[in-house]
Scaffold this active site. Structure first.
Site, PDB file in Angstrom:
ATOM      1  N   ASN A   1      45.792  18.459   7.480  1.00 54.39           N
ATOM      2  CA  ASN A   1      45.940  17.815   8.789  1.00 54.39           C
ATOM      3  C   ASN A   1      46.805  16.562   8.678  1.00 54.39           C
ATOM      4  O   ASN A   1      47.683  16.310   9.509  1.00 54.39           O
ATOM      5  CB  ASN A   1      44.573  17.418   9.350  1.00 54.39           C
ATOM      6  CG  ASN A   1      43.739  18.599   9.799  1.00 54.39           C
ATOM      7  OD1 ASN A   1      44.222  19.728   9.873  1.00 54.39           O
ATOM      8  ND2 ASN A   1      42.476  18.345  10.093  1.00 54.39           N
TER       9      ASN A   1
ATOM     10  N   LYS B   1      36.704   1.948   9.691  1.00 57.32           N
ATOM     11  CA  LYS B   1      36.846   2.467  11.049  1.00 57.32           C
ATOM     12  C   LYS B   1      35.537   2.280  11.810  1.00 57.32           C
ATOM     13  O   LYS B   1      34.469   2.623  11.311  1.00 57.32           O
ATOM     14  CB  LYS B   1      37.251   3.940  10.995  1.00 57.32           C
ATOM     15  CG  LYS B   1      38.604   4.182  10.327  1.00 57.32           C
ATOM     16  CD  LYS B   1      38.923   5.653  10.182  1.00 57.32           C
ATOM     17  CE  LYS B   1      38.023   6.330   9.171  1.00 57.32           C
ATOM     18  NZ  LYS B   1      38.379   7.768   8.979  1.00 57.32           N
ATOM     19  N   LEU B   2      35.661   1.764  13.030  1.00 62.12           N
ATOM     20  CA  LEU B   2      34.490   1.431  13.838  1.00 62.12           C
ATOM     21  C   LEU B   2      34.358   2.321  15.069  1.00 62.12           C
ATOM     22  O   LEU B   2      33.685   1.946  16.023  1.00 62.12           O
ATOM     23  CB  LEU B   2      34.567  -0.037  14.279  1.00 62.12           C
ATOM     24  CG  LEU B   2      34.852  -1.070  13.179  1.00 62.12           C
ATOM     25  CD1 LEU B   2      34.994  -2.456  13.790  1.00 62.12           C
ATOM     26  CD2 LEU B   2      33.741  -1.042  12.136  1.00 62.12           C
TER      27      LEU B   2
ATOM     28  N   GLY C   1      37.363   0.243  17.229  1.00 62.19           N
ATOM     29  CA  GLY C   1      38.620  -0.038  16.559  1.00 62.19           C
ATOM     30  C   GLY C   1      38.502   0.086  15.053  1.00 62.19           C
ATOM     31  O   GLY C   1      37.805   0.965  14.533  1.00 62.19           O
TER      32      GLY C   1
ATOM     33  N   GLY D   1      39.958  11.430  12.558  1.00 66.22           N
ATOM     34  CA  GLY D   1      40.019  10.585  11.368  1.00 66.22           C
ATOM     35  C   GLY D   1      41.232  10.892  10.513  1.00 66.22           C
ATOM     36  O   GLY D   1      41.877   9.985   9.966  1.00 66.22           O
ATOM     37  N   ASP D   2      41.567  12.181  10.385  1.00 66.72           N
ATOM     38  CA  ASP D   2      42.751  12.567   9.626  1.00 66.72           C
ATOM     39  C   ASP D   2      44.012  12.044  10.308  1.00 66.72           C
ATOM     40  O   ASP D   2      44.946  11.564   9.644  1.00 66.72           O
ATOM     41  CB  ASP D   2      42.828  14.087   9.498  1.00 66.72           C
ATOM     42  CG  ASP D   2      41.561  14.692   8.931  1.00 66.72           C
ATOM     43  OD1 ASP D   2      40.913  14.034   8.095  1.00 66.72           O
ATOM     44  OD2 ASP D   2      41.215  15.818   9.332  1.00 66.72           O
TER      45      ASP D   2
END
Length: 367
Positions: A43, A231-232, A236, A290-291
């Site tokens: 990805n 990562k939140l 953000g 995420g990717d």
């Protein structure tokens, strides 16, 4: 790889054929599926190629129709698949999932990857030169969970030795279904992450793996990478830049900590911390975001952009994935993402992205 320019990024890991339901419902009730491709590392490679970078995916697939489909589909994005090995004795992995949100209680995923061709990857059968000749090598925590030989492979690639790529990126990417013991998973993934130069980790993953509930605690636990991106989700991301001379054990005396997930402070005891908010997104499906974020951040890294711009590009590339149903999304063109990433803070916070926003003729809402 003689005769072709070296890649900007090499991504190593398993890719699978994915079957996406044609309508919502339990897997037992869905009558038909659409075929796609999925795999964290491929990805990332696909998104980077779409962003104009030379990307190579290194993996292992079966000598079967699904292996044909994967290599052809990934190659169609412009990714170099010449180093992919075809295994005559093991199958290509596949999986099925429901159409509902991955985080929902009704979401189902059925993996058929045990004994897959990818699980046979190891130091003895992955050509070292094909993995290490790029500017960046991107790995994830999924690969070491596939088999003991895959773990040995990733450990070897993270070892600091001659020939290591200039920057090794590692996305923790914790997948509970792949690990038999969560404590062991936490130990292995933390050790691997500490050997990388750049690490991506979700605050939710850090809480699940290590019981860490603040960004400061995550930074303290993962004290090896020069760059750490926490990562939140909708909150953000926080990027920690320790600089080229900082490393494990480089702690301040005052004990200050950076922002927690619900805060905005940028005081980092382990380098410079920057919190960059995410734009609002009308989510179609969360798979692959995420990717895509990693691909956007790596694209900004390759271009030498400042940390704030890198994180914003990560958010925008993730938004492209969030607003389509499949695992892989084509990002907006560079000129469009650069324009949005350069918005002033007030305009950025008003940004709202929905399905179709990546098209050049689409209006972007600021409400």
């Amino acid at each position: 790889m003689t005769g072709t320019p070296p890649p900007d990024v090499v991504c190593l890991g398993e890719s699978m054929v994915t079957f996406l339901p044609t309508r919502p419902g339990r897997l037992a009730d869905v009558p038909s599926f659409d075929r796609g491709i999925g795999g964290a590392e491929s990805n990332v490679a696909c998104a980077l190629a779409a962003l104009g970078h030379r990307a190579r995916w290194v993996g292992r697939v079966g000598r079967d129709g699904f292996g044909d489909h994967l290599t052809e589909a990934i190659g169609a994005y412009g990714v170099d698949v010449s180093a992919v090995v075809r295994d005559p004795g093991r199958p290509t992995g596949v999986y099925f999932r429901t159409a509902t949100d991955r985080a929902g209680a009704a979401h189902e995923v059925a993996y058929y990857r045990a004994g897959s061709a990818a699980s046979a990857m190891g130091p003895a059968n992955v050509p070292y030169d094909s993995v290490t000749d790029g500017r960046i090598l991107h790995l994830t925590g999924i690969t070491p969970a596939l088999s003991a030989s895959c773990l040995d492979l990733v450990r070897g690639l993270l070892a600091r030795r001659p020939g290591r790529p200039p920057l090794v990126s590692f996305d923790v990417n914790f997948r509970p279904r792949l690990w038999h013991d969560r404590t062991e998973a936490g130990r292995v993934l933390r050790d691997l992450a500490r050997g990388a130069d750049l690490v991506f980790v979700g605050a939710d993953e850090a809480r699940e793996l290590w019981g860490l509930t603040s960004v400061g605690a995550i930074a303290e636990a993962l004290d090896g990478p020069r760059l750490l991106v926490v990562k939140l989700g909708r909150g953000g991301a926080v990027v920690f830049d320790r600089g080229p001379d900082r490393g494990p054990g480089s702690h301040p005396a005052d004990g200050t900590t950076p922002a927690d997930p619900d805060g905005t402070a940028a005081v980092d005891p382990f380098g410079t911390a920057l919190h960059v908010r995410a734009p609002r997104v009308d989510i179609v499906a969360p798979v692959g975001a995420g990717d895509a974020f990693a691909a956007g951040f790596l694209s900004g890294t390759l271009r030498g952009l400042d940390p704030k711009s890198r994180v914003r590009l990560g958010h925008l590339t993730a938004a492209a994935a969030l607003t389509v149903p499949g695992d892989v999304a084509v990002p907006a063109r560079r000129a469009r993402t650069d324009r949005l990433a350069a918005l002033d803070d007030r305009a950025w916070e008003r940004l709202r992205l929905g399905p179709g926003w990546t098209g050049d003729d689409q209006e972007v809402r600021t409400s």
